[in-house]
Design an enzyme around this catalytic site. Structure first.
Site, PDB file in Angstrom:
ATOM      1  N   ASN A  20       5.913   6.162   5.991  1.00  0.00           N
ATOM      2  CA  ASN A  20       6.960   5.543   6.712  1.00  0.00           C
ATOM      3  C   ASN A  20       7.731   4.294   6.258  1.00  0.00           C
ATOM      4  O   ASN A  20       8.991   4.236   6.361  1.00  0.00           O
ATOM      5  CB  ASN A  20       6.358   5.292   8.406  1.00  0.00           C
ATOM      6  CG  ASN A  20       5.434   4.050   8.109  1.00  0.00           C
ATOM      7  OD1 ASN A  20       4.486   3.919   7.166  1.00  0.00           O
ATOM      8  ND2 ASN A  20       5.461   2.875   9.177  1.00  0.00           N
ATOM      9  N   TRP A  86      -2.060   2.819   0.231  1.00  0.00           N
ATOM     10  CA  TRP A  86      -2.383   4.298   0.200  1.00  0.00           C
ATOM     11  C   TRP A  86      -3.115   4.908   1.377  1.00  0.00           C
ATOM     12  O   TRP A  86      -3.209   6.158   1.418  1.00  0.00           O
ATOM     13  CB  TRP A  86      -3.003   4.503  -1.128  1.00  0.00           C
ATOM     14  CG  TRP A  86      -2.338   4.165  -2.225  1.00  0.00           C
ATOM     15  CD1 TRP A  86      -0.871   3.807  -2.389  1.00  0.00           C
ATOM     16  CD2 TRP A  86      -2.880   3.895  -3.730  1.00  0.00           C
ATOM     17  NE1 TRP A  86      -0.714   3.325  -3.677  1.00  0.00           N
ATOM     18  CE2 TRP A  86      -1.694   3.400  -4.476  1.00  0.00           C
ATOM     19  CE3 TRP A  86      -4.050   4.059  -4.052  1.00  0.00           C
ATOM     20  CZ2 TRP A  86      -2.017   3.393  -5.862  1.00  0.00           C
ATOM     21  CZ3 TRP A  86      -4.208   3.931  -5.574  1.00  0.00           C
ATOM     22  CH2 TRP A  86      -3.232   3.292  -6.130  1.00  0.00           C
ATOM     23  N   SER A  88      -3.066   4.404   5.305  1.00  0.00           N
ATOM     24  CA  SER A  88      -2.724   3.953   6.451  1.00  0.00           C
ATOM     25  C   SER A  88      -3.716   4.033   7.599  1.00  0.00           C
ATOM     26  O   SER A  88      -4.710   4.810   7.680  1.00  0.00           O
ATOM     27  CB  SER A  88      -1.425   4.561   6.966  1.00  0.00           C
ATOM     28  OG  SER A  88      -0.477   4.475   6.044  1.00  0.00           O
ATOM     29  N   HIS A 123       5.718  -5.686  -1.890  1.00  0.00           N
ATOM     30  CA  HIS A 123       4.571  -4.886  -1.124  1.00  0.00           C
ATOM     31  C   HIS A 123       4.753  -5.589   0.255  1.00  0.00           C
ATOM     32  O   HIS A 123       4.695  -6.843   0.605  1.00  0.00           O
ATOM     33  CB  HIS A 123       3.215  -5.166  -1.570  1.00  0.00           C
ATOM     34  CG  HIS A 123       1.999  -4.405  -1.266  1.00  0.00           C
ATOM     35  ND1 HIS A 123       1.794  -4.273   0.173  1.00  0.00           N
ATOM     36  CD2 HIS A 123       1.496  -3.446  -1.819  1.00  0.00           C
ATOM     37  CE1 HIS A 123       0.671  -3.448   0.107  1.00  0.00           C
ATOM     38  NE2 HIS A 123       0.618  -2.967  -0.905  1.00  0.00           N
ATOM     39  N   CYS A 124       4.759  -4.673   1.284  1.00  0.00           N
ATOM     40  CA  CYS A 124       4.690  -5.452   2.859  1.00  0.00           C
ATOM     41  C   CYS A 124       3.390  -5.930   3.362  1.00  0.00           C
ATOM     42  O   CYS A 124       3.251  -6.367   4.371  1.00  0.00           O
ATOM     43  CB  CYS A 124       5.271  -4.283   3.729  1.00  0.00           C
ATOM     44  SG  CYS A 124       4.378  -2.721   4.093  1.00  0.00           S
ATOM     45  N   LEU A 125       2.199  -5.773   2.553  1.00  0.00           N
ATOM     46  CA  LEU A 125       1.041  -6.578   2.734  1.00  0.00           C
ATOM     47  C   LEU A 125       0.366  -5.776   4.117  1.00  0.00           C
ATOM     48  O   LEU A 125       1.010  -5.288   4.814  1.00  0.00           O
ATOM     49  CB  LEU A 125       1.268  -7.854   3.055  1.00  0.00           C
ATOM     50  CG  LEU A 125       1.779  -8.689   1.958  1.00  0.00           C
ATOM     51  CD1 LEU A 125       1.877 -10.205   2.195  1.00  0.00           C
ATOM     52  CD2 LEU A 125       1.122  -8.498   0.807  1.00  0.00           C
ATOM     53  N   PRO A 126      -1.035  -5.873   4.200  1.00  0.00           N
ATOM     54  CA  PRO A 126      -2.120  -6.424   3.100  1.00  0.00           C
ATOM     55  C   PRO A 126      -2.022  -5.491   2.086  1.00  0.00           C
ATOM     56  O   PRO A 126      -1.973  -4.329   2.059  1.00  0.00           O
ATOM     57  CB  PRO A 126      -3.171  -6.763   3.770  1.00  0.00           C
ATOM     58  CG  PRO A 126      -3.154  -5.489   5.044  1.00  0.00           C
ATOM     59  CD  PRO A 126      -1.684  -5.400   5.342  1.00  0.00           C
TER      60      PRO A 126
END
Length: 155
Positions: A20, A86, A88, A123-126
């Site tokens: 997404n 990788w 979710s 990178h939107c973390l974590p």
């Protein structure tokens, strides 16, 4: 935008899952004047409908779109290297298979050497170490903590 002074003409390289977060980049990049280079393993590509919309947007806004399975090809001359988890939520049972499928997709300094000289990392973390190594994640080119702060203000 904050780092580069604008978005027009930047090249974003997404390396990882066709999830997404990638699909959000896909639906907005061309409208903001950004080129998009995407590397996903076979079987983990973004939604075909979103891909068709992205192709149309790229034509309409005069940007370039690349879809590949080669992370180094995607990173070639990119200003921004981006990845995300990788695995979710809800995919935990797929962890072993996903980690195998994503071998070679970790963003490292080898990946960054293919990028533009002014590359940055998001990178939107974590983040997990298999997605990006420590050398890139904690480098001066990493904007992940500024990105996190900016996201905080949108909540």
């Amino acid at each position: 935008q904050e780092h580069y002074g604008g978005l027009q003409g930047l090249t974003i390289a997404w390396i990882g899952d066709g999830n997404n977060v990638l699909q959000s980049f896909m639906t907005s990049a061309a409208k903001l004047g950004m080129h998009l280079r995407i590397a996903t393993p076979r079987g983990f590509e973004p939604d075909l409908g979103i891909t068709k919309i992205t192709e149309q947007n790229s034509k309409e806004y005069g940007t370039k779109l690349l879809l590949t399975t080669d992370p180094l090809e995607a990173a070639d001359s990119a200003n921004v290297l981006v990845t995300d988890t990788w695995i979710s939520m809800g995919q935990e049972e797929e962890k072993k298979g996903r980690l195998k499928a994503f071998q070679g997709y970790q963003i490292t300094m080898k990946t960054a050497k293919c990028a533009a000289s002014n590359w940055t990392f998001l990178h939107c973390l974590p983040r997990k170490p298999e997605e990006v190594d420590d050398e890139v994640f904690y480098s001066p080119q990493s904007l992940v903590f500024q990105e996190a702060e900016n996201r905080k203000w949108t909540i």
